[in-house]
Design a protein around this motif. Structure first.
Motif, mmCIF file in Angstrom:
data_model
loop_
_atom_site.group_PDB
_atom_site.id
_atom_site.type_symbol
_atom_site.label_atom_id
_atom_site.label_comp_id
_atom_site.label_asym_id
_atom_site.label_seq_id
_atom_site.Cartn_x
_atom_site.Cartn_y
_atom_site.Cartn_z
ATOM 1 N N ARG A 183 22.059 45.642 -37.255
ATOM 2 C CA ARG A 183 21.733 46.368 -36.028
ATOM 3 C C ARG A 183 20.230 46.542 -35.884
ATOM 4 O O ARG A 183 19.671 46.316 -34.800
ATOM 5 N N THR A 186 18.681 42.994 -35.028
ATOM 6 C CA THR A 186 18.933 42.488 -33.675
ATOM 7 C C THR A 186 18.225 43.337 -32.618
ATOM 8 O O THR A 186 17.630 42.794 -31.684
ATOM 9 N N ARG A 187 18.272 44.655 -32.773
ATOM 10 C CA ARG A 187 17.641 45.515 -31.764
ATOM 11 C C ARG A 187 16.125 45.392 -31.781
ATOM 12 O O ARG A 187 15.484 45.397 -30.729
ATOM 13 N N TYR A 189 14.478 42.726 -32.731
ATOM 14 C CA TYR A 189 14.132 41.410 -32.195
ATOM 15 C C TYR A 189 14.062 41.454 -30.672
ATOM 16 O O TYR A 189 13.082 41.002 -30.058
ATOM 17 N N THR A 190 15.103 41.981 -30.026
ATOM 18 C CA THR A 190 15.103 42.002 -28.563
ATOM 19 C C THR A 190 13.995 42.896 -28.025
ATOM 20 O O THR A 190 13.375 42.581 -27.002
ATOM 21 N N ALA A 332 21.401 42.163 -28.260
ATOM 22 C CA ALA A 332 21.478 42.748 -29.605
ATOM 23 C C ALA A 332 22.903 43.147 -29.952
ATOM 24 O O ALA A 332 23.391 42.889 -31.062
ATOM 25 N N GLU A 336 25.237 41.434 -32.949
ATOM 26 C CA GLU A 336 25.736 42.271 -34.056
ATOM 27 C C GLU A 336 27.252 42.119 -34.204
ATOM 28 O O GLU A 336 27.768 41.923 -35.303
#
Length: 529
Positions: A183, A186-187, A189-190, A332, A336
């Motif tokens: 989590r 991914t969060r 990265y965005t 994201a 996930e």
């Protein structure tokens, strides 16, 4: 005196309710002298307050609405909250009727406490009701921000963040635990991609050597997710506007705190950049050159027909915030969930790796130019959008006039809610809808898998006049995120568990616990930044 005033106010509210109900009844009964259909089925409302007591008692509200529709065995319902008719929809055919056949009538947004606060008083493109301001800001987004030329222009920034993602996961894989908080990865990265294309920077403070977020970036992302949570919440003052300011359910304080946090990081950058561009227009001082370097520069340098700045300071700040929260959550969340499902089904993960090895190989990292050829990776992302949507509903559509949809009367002012899980998990549309099966999106008729779904059998990026303006950007961010993670690492559940927990949180649509997974590099070491 207090008793007299209270009775008078109650009498006024009752008269208002009766007048409203009488007008609605006549609209339902008479249309060119002919009877017209009735409202969609729904629970019997209380006088004046409607079903608000049930809304307050049955938390979270979105689960109560879906449970109610299941009990009533209906794909469209009408739930009156105050004087507002809330129309949830779980059928793709009915959803298409709202957003295609009757799109013009449902292309506005309702006013709400959260949308008003987050849009700077309705200055932006997504949250602003239909009108001149919305048309202006949407035109800016479509022609200047997400045009194909802009997307190509900012490609290197997106690639840089994909490299940083691999760097961060690689460093985590070399830690003592060898586990990665998916989590967080991914969060961030965005959020990093969006900060890079907006501000030309991923950091608000000092850069961390391992590529991970600092406290500032974590606080920023947390505030953005808080904004998103309450934009889609059911706030009592949205149905009784005279309660605004009393903050009976605590939403106002939390939204204002989150906006304040975001502004703490955004405003100094925006103020400084505007100052440089304005001085450049009246002196020999250049920001760095006379060409924009990022999307903030683009917003600042737009001119009207008279050569004056097209956007005010307030419009720029509000639109920057809206772009931020509109960009970071959907990809994201999808990745996930997708990675968690794939870890629990190793053969699926192997199929995705085999596709990457065949299309890209192991001598370079996957790039955006590879996306058209990664059909299985995109099928996994599509299936995540279908089965595990980011929010229970798309942003609310408001009826600008009376309409008849699916044989039901939809009054002017109704709030139409297209249900993401209702559409994507509809058993009349999908076989075994609660199973994660990417193969369902790979058909002989489909030569290239797309993440968009124009038939509204699920919602990845919304459609219609209020559709997502950047589906290609969202597709690139989603596919690159999943592809880089799958190509670069072997994934499995941590040593102390047998599988990833796939339970959904009761309060929202996220996994009940952040996905934690064991990562092991699978490419030559020189490919890890």
């Amino acid at each position: 005196m207090i008793s007299t005033i209270s009775v008078a106010l109650l009498f006024i509210v009752l008269i208002h309710f009766l007048v409203h109900k009488t007008k609605l009844t006549f609209r339902c009964i008479l249309e060119n002298g002919k009877s017209v259909p009735q409202l969609p089925p729904g629970p019997s409302p209380w006088p004046i307050i409607g079903c608000v007591p049930e809304m307050l008692r049955q938390k979270p509200t979105f689960r109560w609405i879906h449970r109610l529709m299941k009990e009533m065995d209906t794909n469209i319902a009408c739930i009156r909250l105050g004087n507002v008719h809330v129309i949830p929809v779980t059928c793709p055919e009915i959803a298409r009727e709202f957003l295609t056949k009757h799109d013009a009538k449902f292309s506005s947004r309702p006013p709400s406490m959260a949308s008003r606060t987050c849009s700077g008083g309705y200055l932006t493109a997504i949250l602003t009701p239909y009108g001149t301001q919305w048309k202006k800001m949407r035109r800016v987004l479509v022609s200047e921000i997400i045009s194909p030329a802009r997307r190509r222009w900012l490609k290197d920034r997106r690639t840089e963040e994909a490299d940083n993602l691999v760097k961060y996961i690689y460093n985590r894989s070399k830690s003592l635990s060898q586990t990665v908080n998916v989590r967080t990865a991914t969060r961030q990265y965005t959020a990093n991609v969006t900060r890079q294309i907006m501000f030309s920077k991923r950091w608000f403070g000092e850069e961390r050597a391992d590529g991970g977020p600092t406290v500032a970036e974590e606080e920023h992302v947390e505030a953005v997710y808080t904004i998103l949570k309450y934009l889609f919440a059911f706030c009592i003052s949205d149905y009784f506007p005279w309660l605004v300011g009393l903050d009976l359910d605590g939403h106002e304080r939390l939204v204002k705190e989150a906006i304040s946090t975001v502004k703490k990081y955004h405003d100094p950058i925006i103020d400084s950049r505007i100052g440089k561009w304005r001085r450049f227009g009246h002196s020999n001082e250049e920001p760095t050159s006379d060409e924009p370097h990022d999307l903030l520069d683009v917003l600042i340098t737009l001119k009207d027909s008279e050569g004056k700045p097209l956007l005010t300071l307030e419009e720029i700040k509000a639109q920057v915030t809206e772009i931020m929260f509109a960009s970071i959550d959907n990809p994201a969340n999808a990745v996930e969930w997708a990675l968690a499902e794939m870890i629990n089904q190793p053969e699926m993960l192997k199929t995705a790796m085999d596709e990457l090895d065949r299309v890209v190989g192991k001598e370079r990292l996957v790039q955006e130019c590879d996306i058209p050829h990664l059909n299985y990776i995109k099928a996994c992302a599509r299936e995540a959008f279908r089965l595990h949507p980011i929010r229970p509903f798309v942003p609310t559509h408001m009826a600008m006039s009376d309409a008849v949809v699916a044989g039901y009367f939809i009054p002017k002012g109704s709030h139409v809610l297209l249900s993401r899980p209702g559409l994507g998990r509809n058993p009349k549309v999908w076989n075994n809808p609660l199973e994660f099966r990417p193969e369902r999106h790979l058909t002989s008729e489909c030569t290239e898998v797309q993440l968009t779904e124009p038939d509204l059998r699920f919602i990845s990026f919304s459609t219609g006049r209020r559709s997502c303006v950047a589906p290609l950007f969202g597709t690139a961010m989603t596919v690159m995120l999943l592809a880089r993670m799958v190509q670069g690492f072997n994934w499995k559940a941590p040593r102390d568990v047998t599988s990833i927990n796939l339970d959904e949180s009761i309060e929202d649509m996220f996994p009940v616990d952040p996905v934690i997974a064991h990562a092991e590099p699978r490419l030559p070491l020189y490919l890890y930044p």
